[in-house]
Design a protein around this motif. Structure first.
Motif, PDB file in Angstrom:
ATOM      1  N   ARG A  20      42.219  33.252  42.924  1.00 23.83           N
ATOM      2  CA  ARG A  20      43.698  33.142  42.910  1.00 23.83           C
ATOM      3  C   ARG A  20      44.111  31.711  43.220  1.00 23.83           C
ATOM      4  O   ARG A  20      45.028  31.149  42.618  1.00 23.83           O
ATOM      5  N   GLU A  24      46.210  29.093  41.014  1.00 24.61           N
ATOM      6  CA  GLU A  24      47.409  28.453  41.567  1.00 24.61           C
ATOM      7  C   GLU A  24      47.377  26.951  41.301  1.00 24.61           C
ATOM      8  O   GLU A  24      48.352  26.339  40.892  1.00 24.61           O
ATOM      9  N   ASP A 290      46.985  35.278  33.214  1.00 21.66           N
ATOM     10  CA  ASP A 290      48.156  35.908  33.832  1.00 21.66           C
ATOM     11  C   ASP A 290      48.734  37.023  32.966  1.00 21.66           C
ATOM     12  O   ASP A 290      48.735  36.925  31.735  1.00 21.66           O
ATOM     13  N   ASN A 292      51.802  38.680  31.377  1.00 24.73           N
ATOM     14  CA  ASN A 292      53.168  38.281  30.985  1.00 24.73           C
ATOM     15  C   ASN A 292      54.079  39.468  30.766  1.00 24.73           C
ATOM     16  O   ASN A 292      55.284  39.360  30.895  1.00 24.73           O
ATOM     17  N   GLU A 362      51.102  44.472  37.050  1.00 24.70           N
ATOM     18  CA  GLU A 362      52.477  43.991  37.232  1.00 24.70           C
ATOM     19  C   GLU A 362      52.573  42.601  36.633  1.00 24.70           C
ATOM     20  O   GLU A 362      51.612  41.828  36.687  1.00 24.70           O
ATOM     21  N   ARG A 363      53.761  42.302  36.114  1.00 29.00           N
ATOM     22  CA  ARG A 363      53.977  40.966  35.582  1.00 29.00           C
ATOM     23  C   ARG A 363      53.699  39.960  36.697  1.00 29.00           C
ATOM     24  O   ARG A 363      54.096  40.160  37.837  1.00 29.00           O
ATOM     25  N   GLY A 364      52.993  38.895  36.380  1.00 25.45           N
ATOM     26  CA  GLY A 364      52.672  37.879  37.385  1.00 25.45           C
ATOM     27  C   GLY A 364      51.292  38.075  38.008  1.00 25.45           C
ATOM     28  O   GLY A 364      50.766  37.176  38.660  1.00 25.45           O
ATOM     29  N   ASP A 365      50.678  39.232  37.790  1.00 26.96           N
ATOM     30  CA  ASP A 365      49.284  39.409  38.247  1.00 26.96           C
ATOM     31  C   ASP A 365      48.388  38.421  37.520  1.00 26.96           C
ATOM     32  O   ASP A 365      48.684  38.016  36.385  1.00 26.96           O
ATOM     33  N   THR A 366      47.276  38.093  38.137  1.00 27.63           N
ATOM     34  CA  THR A 366      46.225  37.364  37.418  1.00 27.63           C
ATOM     35  C   THR A 366      45.040  38.310  37.255  1.00 27.63           C
ATOM     36  O   THR A 366      44.655  38.992  38.213  1.00 27.63           O
TER      37      THR A 366
END
Ligand code: LLP
Length: 416
Positions: A20, A24, A290, A292, A362-366
């Protein structure tokens, strides 16, 4: 196999927090490659084949840092094009005494420009070996004044591999027909080439089930070597050692492959050579991507990620299975859904998996994609004007940006 160097590194073994963090810092999609794991994979292979000359099939991953790390460990480099030869020589320069001696060029229907370049490089590095898979190529090398080290690729008539598209051993495209090999060797020697070896490759992604095919290939190479019209320095039985892509899949029993190889080659008085690509790099790499879009449909939950077939082609091209893992810290607490993970490319084959149980995305998960170190970045493209992702290497706990992310300017750079 020892706990410190396990035969497989599963996707679950990667540190989620670390991944993660890399996402980032470096953005998404991102290839992460652990060079320590590449070295460990080589050590394991070298233990199984202590007498073999190991030549890394660079096509699996040509990143300079990979080539240098393996070169330092004593591995040679098998190259599929003039470009790979140039990159291999460059990576080995300053790493080994004579880079040419560690480089082998396997000419598959070589374009004229490749032969021009390789012959030029050979003049600078006369230790280089060229492998030909057609008698034609001998003429073309002779025309260019090449009389250096030569290996003849044989079509062993046995193929194996994880998909019909990577089973090469019985494809007429590769190697001279088995029955003609002795004549081609004799002819090459008569014409003044320095004949040093014979080569065959069954295919890529060989599993325990393919052991019989491997045994047969090696036996045929043994027969050929015993009858060779000139003394041979090496018998190269190719690469193809598979790795488990599915979580429940067992690793290849490398010792069994090595034993079968030794048995079949028996009394042959030449050095064994092997050309692993995938085995050394596959589980050393992951692809981070990611989420989207999350779209619940009557059929499935469509999870759109920012990597696609342009980033990792294997699922689209070979229906290849790659493990997926949600890196979100609360992933374990979420319920699961049957997810169809797709990329952003306008093609229906741009799908990583269909209806796979994953923690509700979920949106934003990697997500991390496993076993992405082999034939991942190498097969990436600019289709849909997608710049290729960055690559970060990890070594001794340190992360380094090894190749920056492309921009649209990189994609359009060559236009007049
Ligand atoms: N030697 C020769 C002559 C080869 O053609 C190859 C692979 C290798 C060695 C290394 O095979 P490996 O150990 O990596 O299985 N893009 C496909 C794989 C194509 C392999 C082509 N030749 C994939 O992603 O599965």
């Amino acid at each position: 196999m020892s706990a410190s160097n396990p035969a497989v590194r599963r996707l679950a073994d990667w540190d989620a927090a670390r991944l993660r963090d890399l996402r980032e810092t470096h953005g998404s999609p991102l290839y992460v490659l652990d060079l320590d794991r590449v070295r460990a994979n080589y050590r394991r292979l070298a233990r199984a084949f202590p007498d073999a000359d190991v030549r890394y099939a660079a096509k699996a991953n040509t990143l300079g840092r990979v080539l240098t790390a393996l070169g330092e460990a004593g591995v040679g480099i098998e190259c599929a094009s003039a470009g790979e030869v140039a990159r291999a020589l460059d990576a080995l320069e300053g790493t080994v005494d004579d880079p040419g001696e560690r480089v082998q060029y396997t000419a598959v229907n070589p374009p004229a420009g490749d032969l021009d370049t390789v012959v030029e490089l050979w003049r600078e590095y006369p230790g280089l070996t060229t492998t030909v898979g057609a008698a034609d190529t001998l003429d073309r090398l002779a025309e260019r004044g090449y009389d250096g080290r030569l290996c003849v690729r044989v079509n062993p008539g046995v193929g194996a591999g994880h998909h019909e598209k990577v089973s090469t051993g019985a494809e007429p495209k590769f190697g001279v027909p088995y029955d003609r090999a002795t004549d081609v060797l004799a002819d090459a020697a008569d014409r003044g080439f320095d004949v040093v070896g014979i080569h065959a490759h069954a295919g890529s992604g060989i599993s325990g089930d393919d052991l019989a095919a491997h045994r047969e290939l090696v036996a045929r190479m043994g027969d050929l070597a015993r009858d060779a019209p000139v003394p041979l320095e090496f018998v190269d039985v190719g690469g193809g050692f598979g790795v488990p892509y599915r979580p429940e899949e067992a690793p290849l029993d490398l010792d069994a492959v090595a034993d079968a190889t030794r048995e079949a080659l028996g009394d042959v008085d030449a050095q064994l050579a092997v050309e692993p690509g995938r085995y050394l790099v596959a589980d050393a790499g992951v692809l981070l991507t990611d989420v989207n879009t999350v779209k619940v449909t009557p059929e499935t939950t469509v999870v759109g990620v920012d990597a696609g077939m342009t980033t990792l082609l294997r699922p689209a091209m070979y229906d290849a299975y790659h493990e997926l893992r949600t890196l979100a810290p609360d992933a374990g607490e979420r319920g699961t859904v049957a997810a169809t993970v797709t990329g952003p490319i306008c093609e229906s084959s741009d799908v990583f998996c269909t209806d796979r149980e994953l923690p509700a995305p979920e949106r934003g998960d990697t997500l991390a994609v496993g076993n992405a170190g082999a034939y991942g970045y190498e097969m990436a493209s600019h289709y849909n004007s997608r710049p290729r992702p960055a690559t970060v290497t990890v070594e001794g706990g340190e992360a380094t940006l090894a190749r920056r992310r492309e921009t649209l300017a990189d994609v359009t750079r060559l236009e007049a």
